[in-house]
Design an enzyme around this catalytic site. Structure first.
Site, mmCIF file in Angstrom:
data_model
loop_
_atom_site.group_PDB
_atom_site.id
_atom_site.type_symbol
_atom_site.label_atom_id
_atom_site.label_comp_id
_atom_site.label_asym_id
_atom_site.label_seq_id
_atom_site.Cartn_x
_atom_site.Cartn_y
_atom_site.Cartn_z
ATOM 1 N N ASP A 269 11.669 8.859 13.220
ATOM 2 C CA ASP A 269 11.276 7.900 14.010
ATOM 3 C C ASP A 269 10.053 8.263 14.630
ATOM 4 O O ASP A 269 9.525 9.237 15.142
ATOM 5 C CB ASP A 269 12.317 7.574 14.955
ATOM 6 C CG ASP A 269 12.152 6.476 15.965
ATOM 7 O OD1 ASP A 269 10.812 6.181 16.350
ATOM 8 O OD2 ASP A 269 13.111 5.841 16.044
ATOM 9 N N ASN B 126 1.543 1.702 10.708
ATOM 10 C CA ASN B 126 1.983 0.401 10.434
ATOM 11 C C ASN B 126 3.474 0.100 11.014
ATOM 12 O O ASN B 126 3.859 -1.029 11.266
ATOM 13 C CB ASN B 126 2.160 0.452 8.571
ATOM 14 C CG ASN B 126 2.891 -0.639 8.094
ATOM 15 O OD1 ASN B 126 2.520 -1.822 8.160
ATOM 16 N ND2 ASN B 126 4.160 -0.399 7.801
ATOM 17 N N TYR C 272 6.537 -8.150 22.211
ATOM 18 C CA TYR C 272 5.888 -7.448 20.830
ATOM 19 C C TYR C 272 4.532 -7.614 21.002
ATOM 20 O O TYR C 272 3.621 -6.611 20.591
ATOM 21 C CB TYR C 272 6.428 -8.083 19.643
ATOM 22 C CG TYR C 272 5.914 -8.153 18.304
ATOM 23 C CD1 TYR C 272 6.198 -6.840 17.395
ATOM 24 C CD2 TYR C 272 4.987 -8.935 17.893
ATOM 25 C CE1 TYR C 272 5.519 -6.906 16.208
ATOM 26 C CE2 TYR C 272 4.239 -9.002 16.613
ATOM 27 C CZ TYR C 272 4.394 -7.892 15.878
ATOM 28 O OH TYR C 272 3.917 -7.572 14.791
ATOM 29 N N GLY C 273 4.028 -9.051 21.252
ATOM 30 C CA GLY C 273 2.697 -9.190 21.287
ATOM 31 C C GLY C 273 2.110 -8.195 22.514
ATOM 32 O O GLY C 273 0.774 -7.947 22.127
ATOM 33 N N ALA C 274 2.629 -7.992 23.691
ATOM 34 C CA ALA C 274 1.982 -6.948 24.742
ATOM 35 C C ALA C 274 1.674 -5.806 24.065
ATOM 36 O O ALA C 274 0.766 -4.813 24.282
ATOM 37 C CB ALA C 274 2.784 -7.041 25.849
ATOM 38 N N LYS D 68 1.107 -4.979 20.915
ATOM 39 C CA LYS D 68 0.120 -5.100 19.995
ATOM 40 C C LYS D 68 -1.253 -5.247 20.518
ATOM 41 O O LYS D 68 -2.339 -4.609 20.228
ATOM 42 C CB LYS D 68 0.433 -6.165 19.016
ATOM 43 C CG LYS D 68 1.615 -5.993 17.701
ATOM 44 C CD LYS D 68 1.249 -4.809 17.012
ATOM 45 C CE LYS D 68 2.390 -4.835 16.013
ATOM 46 N NZ LYS D 68 2.120 -3.620 15.031
HETATM 47 N N1 LIG Z 1 5.262 -9.650 8.537
HETATM 48 C C1 LIG Z 1 4.582 -10.177 9.270
HETATM 49 O O1 LIG Z 1 4.327 -11.642 9.110
HETATM 50 C C2 LIG Z 1 3.462 -9.485 10.196
HETATM 51 C C3 LIG Z 1 2.627 -10.282 10.998
HETATM 52 C C4 LIG Z 1 1.763 -9.769 11.634
HETATM 53 C C5 LIG Z 1 1.824 -8.234 11.954
HETATM 54 N N2 LIG Z 1 2.909 -7.797 11.211
HETATM 55 C C6 LIG Z 1 2.738 -6.270 11.403
HETATM 56 O O2 LIG Z 1 2.584 -5.387 10.021
HETATM 57 C C7 LIG Z 1 3.301 -4.387 9.994
HETATM 58 C C8 LIG Z 1 4.144 -4.215 8.976
HETATM 59 O O3 LIG Z 1 5.267 -5.126 9.070
HETATM 60 P P1 LIG Z 1 6.301 -5.578 7.979
HETATM 61 O O4 LIG Z 1 6.370 -6.890 8.070
HETATM 62 O O5 LIG Z 1 5.947 -4.897 6.696
HETATM 63 O O6 LIG Z 1 7.478 -4.875 8.505
HETATM 64 P P2 LIG Z 1 9.177 -4.564 7.672
HETATM 65 O O7 LIG Z 1 9.138 -5.197 6.608
HETATM 66 O O8 LIG Z 1 10.129 -4.650 9.115
HETATM 67 O O9 LIG Z 1 8.726 -2.981 7.676
HETATM 68 C C9 LIG Z 1 8.733 -2.073 8.788
HETATM 69 C C10 LIG Z 1 8.697 -0.619 8.232
HETATM 70 O O10 LIG Z 1 8.385 0.176 9.187
HETATM 71 C C11 LIG Z 1 9.838 1.080 9.446
HETATM 72 N N3 LIG Z 1 10.005 1.537 10.813
HETATM 73 C C12 LIG Z 1 10.512 0.581 11.852
HETATM 74 N N4 LIG Z 1 10.329 1.094 12.943
HETATM 75 C C13 LIG Z 1 10.235 2.509 12.483
HETATM 76 C C14 LIG Z 1 10.058 3.577 13.519
HETATM 77 N N5 LIG Z 1 10.412 3.263 14.816
HETATM 78 N N6 LIG Z 1 9.827 4.965 13.049
HETATM 79 C C15 LIG Z 1 9.514 4.970 11.724
HETATM 80 N N7 LIG Z 1 9.476 3.756 10.855
HETATM 81 C C16 LIG Z 1 9.762 2.639 11.298
HETATM 82 C C17 LIG Z 1 10.804 0.391 8.573
HETATM 83 O O11 LIG Z 1 11.634 1.217 8.164
HETATM 84 P P3 LIG Z 1 13.195 1.770 8.979
HETATM 85 O O12 LIG Z 1 13.641 0.409 9.599
HETATM 86 O O13 LIG Z 1 13.918 2.174 8.074
HETATM 87 O O14 LIG Z 1 12.317 2.804 9.958
HETATM 88 C C18 LIG Z 1 10.016 -0.223 7.528
HETATM 89 O O15 LIG Z 1 9.824 0.770 6.590
HETATM 90 C C19 LIG Z 1 3.837 -4.014 11.465
HETATM 91 O O16 LIG Z 1 2.819 -3.208 12.046
HETATM 92 C C20 LIG Z 1 3.908 -5.431 11.879
HETATM 93 O O17 LIG Z 1 3.874 -5.639 13.194
HETATM 94 C C21 LIG Z 1 3.752 -8.271 10.289
#
Ligand SMILES: NC(=O)c1ccc[n+]([C@@H]2O[C@H](COP(=O)([O-])OP(=O)(O)OC[C@H]3O[C@@H](n4cnc5c(N)ncnc54)[C@H](OP(=O)(O)O)[C@@H]3O)[C@@H](O)[C@H]2O)c1
Length: 248
Positions: free
Chosen positions: A59, A83, A150-152, A154
């Protein structure tokens, strides 16, 4: 020749996995993490056999885990991608109903841990003249109901990133809004997504057509552009880094 090294957090699925795969295909050495060890192992197993990858389940909020990541990186780090991210409780609550402890957790993952990780690997980044990419969101700059916690986090990440950039001009330091992507995180947020927030599974293009959300792989070229044709440090939208056709 020693390959460049990237540390990508949250690389077991979604954008982190897509980015890790693209860097592996380019011959980069990778250090990756996620909390679910089984899923991380399966994702890493799908990378090219020749790829040198260290997968550390953990984590990002855990200082001992961050120290392990920094140790695995070694002396030089070319790219850190912050990420891993936490959406907070779902369905996304209005701020009036957001438990303070849940906000603290979101800030710990999305804001505090990325800075702590930068601190842990800063000497290695400086030796390599490296790049820091912190993945942001449009929720950092737009007031979407339900997205306040979440937005805060980011928004604070964006400011930390901007200050790091001026404090470390020898590095490239970016906050990048990837735009909506079809990932687990987006699906988890979907129950409250509406015209007031990011769309659940589709988007409306400029011409009024309804298009599916991009896959994370579609957004990866924007991140690779930061390496191939680096703009000045700052906050960027992935859509602005993609060719016009891909960003539709
Ligand atoms: N998807 C969208 O539409 C979107 C839009 C804007 C911004 N974003 C941003 O893009 C990035 C990627 O998002 P995504 O959509 O690809 O997310 P996702 O599919 O939920 O994947 C998140 C990844 O982070 C890991 N993770 C989560 N919490 C963690 C922690 N505390 N420690 C270590 N690993 C952790 C998860 O694995 P585990 O759960 O196994 O830890 C997973 O590998 C994020 O920063 C998100 O805020 C996404």
């Amino acid at each position: 020749m020693t390959p460049p090294t990237a540390l990508v957090t949250g690389a077991s699925r979604g954008l982190g996995a897509a980015l890790a795969a693209a860097l592996a295909a380019r011959g980069w050495r990778l250090v990756v993490d996620a909390r679910d060890a089984g899923r991380l192992t399966r994702t890493v197993a799908a990378l090219p056999a020749a790829c040198r990858v260290t997968a550390l389940p953990g984590d990002v909020t855990d200082p001992a885990h961050r120290a392990d990541l920094a140790a695995a990186v070694g002396d030089r780090l070319d790219l850190l991608v912050n990420n891993a991210s936490d959406l907070g409780p779902t369905p996304l609550p209005r701020l009036a109903d957001l438990p303070p402890a849940a906000l603290e957790r979101v800030l710990a993952v999305n804001t505090v841990a990325p800075l702590a990780l930068v601190q842990a690997v800063l000497p290695a980044l400086e030796r390599a003249g490296g790049t820091v990419v912190s993945v942001s969101s449009d929720a950092a700059v737009e007031a979407y109901p339900g997205w306040g916690g979440y937005g805060a986090g980011k928004a604070a990440l964006d400011l930390l990133t901007a200050v790091l950039a001026v404090e470390h001009p020898a590095l490239r330091v970016y906050a990048v809004d990837p735009g909506d992507m079809a990932t687990d995180m987006h699906r988890a947020a979907a129950p409250v997504a509406s015209a007031q927030g990011p769309a659940a599974s589709s988007r409306v293009a400029g011409g009024g057509e309804v298009l599916p959300l991009p896959a994370p792989e579609d957004v990866v070229p924007a991140f690779l552009r930061l390496l191939d044709d680096p703009p000045p440090s700052g906050r960027l939208r992935a859509a602005d880094l993609l060719p016009a056709e891909a960003a539709r």
